[in-house]
Design a protein around this motif. Structure first.
Motif, PDB file in Angstrom:
ATOM      1  N   ILE A 264      59.442 -17.559   5.849  1.00  0.00           N
ATOM      2  CA  ILE A 264      59.203 -18.719   6.715  1.00  0.00           C
ATOM      3  C   ILE A 264      59.121 -19.951   5.827  1.00  0.00           C
ATOM      4  CG2 ILE A 264      57.680 -19.762   8.432  1.00  0.00           C
ATOM      5  CD1 ILE A 264      59.156 -17.209   9.333  1.00  0.00           C
ATOM      6  N   ASP A 266      59.869 -24.463   5.328  1.00  0.00           N
ATOM      7  CA  ASP A 266      60.114 -25.804   5.845  1.00  0.00           C
ATOM      8  C   ASP A 266      61.338 -26.352   5.135  1.00  0.00           C
ATOM      9  OD1 ASP A 266      57.915 -25.817   7.520  1.00  0.00           O
ATOM     10  OD2 ASP A 266      56.604 -26.846   6.094  1.00  0.00           O
ATOM     11  N   ARG A 278      60.715 -26.009  10.543  1.00  0.00           N
ATOM     12  CA  ARG A 278      60.163 -24.733  10.079  1.00  0.00           C
ATOM     13  C   ARG A 278      60.863 -23.574  10.787  1.00  0.00           C
ATOM     14  NH1 ARG A 278      53.838 -24.196   9.416  1.00  0.00           N
ATOM     15  NH2 ARG A 278      54.481 -25.556   7.708  1.00  0.00           N
ATOM     16  N   ARG A 293      64.780 -20.379  14.383  1.00  0.00           N
ATOM     17  CA  ARG A 293      63.492 -20.752  14.958  1.00  0.00           C
ATOM     18  C   ARG A 293      63.515 -20.513  16.466  1.00  0.00           C
ATOM     19  NH1 ARG A 293      63.569 -25.650  17.354  1.00  0.00           N
ATOM     20  NH2 ARG A 293      61.320 -25.756  17.182  1.00  0.00           N
TER      21      ARG A 293
END
Length: 314
Positions: A264, A266, A278, A293
Motif C-alpha cells: 500500500i 502513496d 493511495r 484502489r
C-alpha cells in the motif's frame, strides 16, 4: 474498449496540450472521437476525486476503470492507441522527450509568471471579481503548499522567457516544426506554454519580435481539437463503476530500494500538488506507476502515473 475521456477545463494549458494532440491525430484517424468532462477550475471537484483518489492536477484521462494522470503519460497513451504520426519517433526519443520535460516543468513555471504578470491580471475575467480572485488564489495556495516550483518573480521570468523565444524563433526560421517537417511531443509541450500567455490579448504584442514563432503557433493551432463530445461527470463515474480494468500487474527493472508490488503506497508528484493517491502498487516500471484502489462511488479503479516526475511512499 471505451472511448478516451478527458477531464479538463477550457483555460487549462495542459488540457490544451492534449486537446491539440487529439486534433493532430485526427488527421490520420478521421473517425477518432473522444469524450470531455468539464471540471471546475478550483476545488471541490466532486466527479474527479473519486477517480484519482486525491490527485488534482488537470487534465486527467479515463478509459473505463483505468485513470491516467499527467500529460507526460496521457500523451504516450494517445500515441499508443493511435500510432500513426507518432509524437515519439525513435530517432528523437531522448532529445524530444527531454525538451518536452524541461518545457512542461521549468519553462511552464516561467510561463505562469508571464501569464499572471500585472499587465495580464488587469484584463483577466478571473481577477475582475474580488471574490472570484480570492477563491482562486486560496485554491492555488493550497494546491502548491510545501512547494516553490510554481513561484518565480516576473523580473526573473521575463529574461528567461525572451531568451527562449529568441532561440525558438531562430530554430523555426528554416523548418516547419521544432525537429523538422512534422511535430513531435516537444512541439505540443511548447505550444501549451505559449498558448497560456498568448491567449491573453493584453500580452500578444510581446510576441511581435518573434514572427517565426507566431507562424508556428498558427500552424499548431490549425490542428484543432478533433471530435470532442462533452459528457456529464456523473456519466463518467458510472462508466468507471461498470467497467473492469485491463491493467495487469507488472514489475519492471528491479531497484535497489523501494516498494514492492502489493504494498500500500502513496503516489504524488515531486514538484507541486502534493495531494497523494493511495492504493495497492500494481505496476512499477521505469516508465509507469499504477495503483489499484477502491472508492465508494466507482468501485475498483487503477490510477496510472508516469514514473518520471513522481515518487512512491510506502
Amino acid at each position: 474498449m471505451s472511448d478516451l475521456i478527458l477531464h479538463h477545463y477550457a483555460a487549462s494549458p495542459f488540457s490544451e496540450k492534449i486537446r491539440l494532440i487529439m486534433g493532430y491525430k485526427s488527421a490520420a484517424y478521421p473517425d477518432l472521437k473522444y469524450r470531455g468532462v468539464n471540471i471546475p477550475v478550483i476545488m471541490p471537484k466532486p466527479t474527479l476525486m473519486p477517480l484519482t483518489g486525491g490527485y488534482r492536477k488537470t487534465p486527467v484521462a479515463q478509459i473505463g476503470a483505468d485513470i491516467y494522470c499527467d500529460t507526460a503519460l496521457i500523451s504516450r497513451l494517445v500515441d499508443r492507441l493511435y500510432p500513426e504520426n507518432s509524437l515519439f519517433p525513435q530517432t528523437l526519443e531522448a532529445s524530444a522527450g527531454v525538451m518536452a520535460h524541461w518545457t512542461d516543468t521549468f519553462f511552464f513555471r516561467i510561463s505562469v509568471s508571464m501569464a499572471f504578470q500585472p499587465k495580464a491580471l488587469a484584463s483577466s475575467p478571473l481577477f475582475s471579481d474580488p471574490k472570484t480572485a480570492e477563491a482562486f488564489m486560496a485554491d492555488r495556495a493550497a494546491f502548491s503548499a510545501g512547494s516553490t516550483e510554481l513561484q518565480m518573480e516576473f523580473s526573473e521570468a521575463e529574461p528567461h522567457w525572451l531568451l527562449h523565444l529568441k532561440r525558438l524563433d531562430k530554430q523555426l526560421e528554416n523548418q516547419t516544426y521544432l525537429f523538422g517537417a512534422a511535430p513531435v511531443i516537444a512541439d505540443f509541450s511548447t505550444y501549451h506554454c505559449l498558448w497560456f500567455v498568448h491567449n491573453n490579448e493584453a500580452l500578444q504584442d510581446a510576441f511581435s519580435p518573434f514572427q517565426n514563432v507566431i507562424a508556428w503557433l498558427d500552424r499548431m493551432a490549425a490542428f484543432g481539437h478533433g471530435n470532442l463530445v462533452e459528457m456529464a461527470g456523473t456519466e463518467a463515474l458510472e462508466l468507471a463503476k461498470s467497467s473492469t480494468t485491463e491493467t495487469q500487474a507488472k514489475q519492471g527493472v528491479g531497484l535497489t530500494e523501494g516498494a514492492a508490488l502489493g504494498d500500500i503506497v502513496d503516489v504524488l508528484p515531486i514538484d507541486y500538488g502534493f495531494q497523494p493517491t493511495r492504493g495497492e502498487l500494481l505496476v512499477h516500471s521505469l516508465e509507469e506507476i499504477a495503483v489499484k484502489r477502491i472508492d465508494a462511488e466507482v468501485g475498483e479503479v487503477v490510477v496510472h502515473f508516469p514514473r518520471l516526475g513522481f515518487r512512491i511512499q510506502k
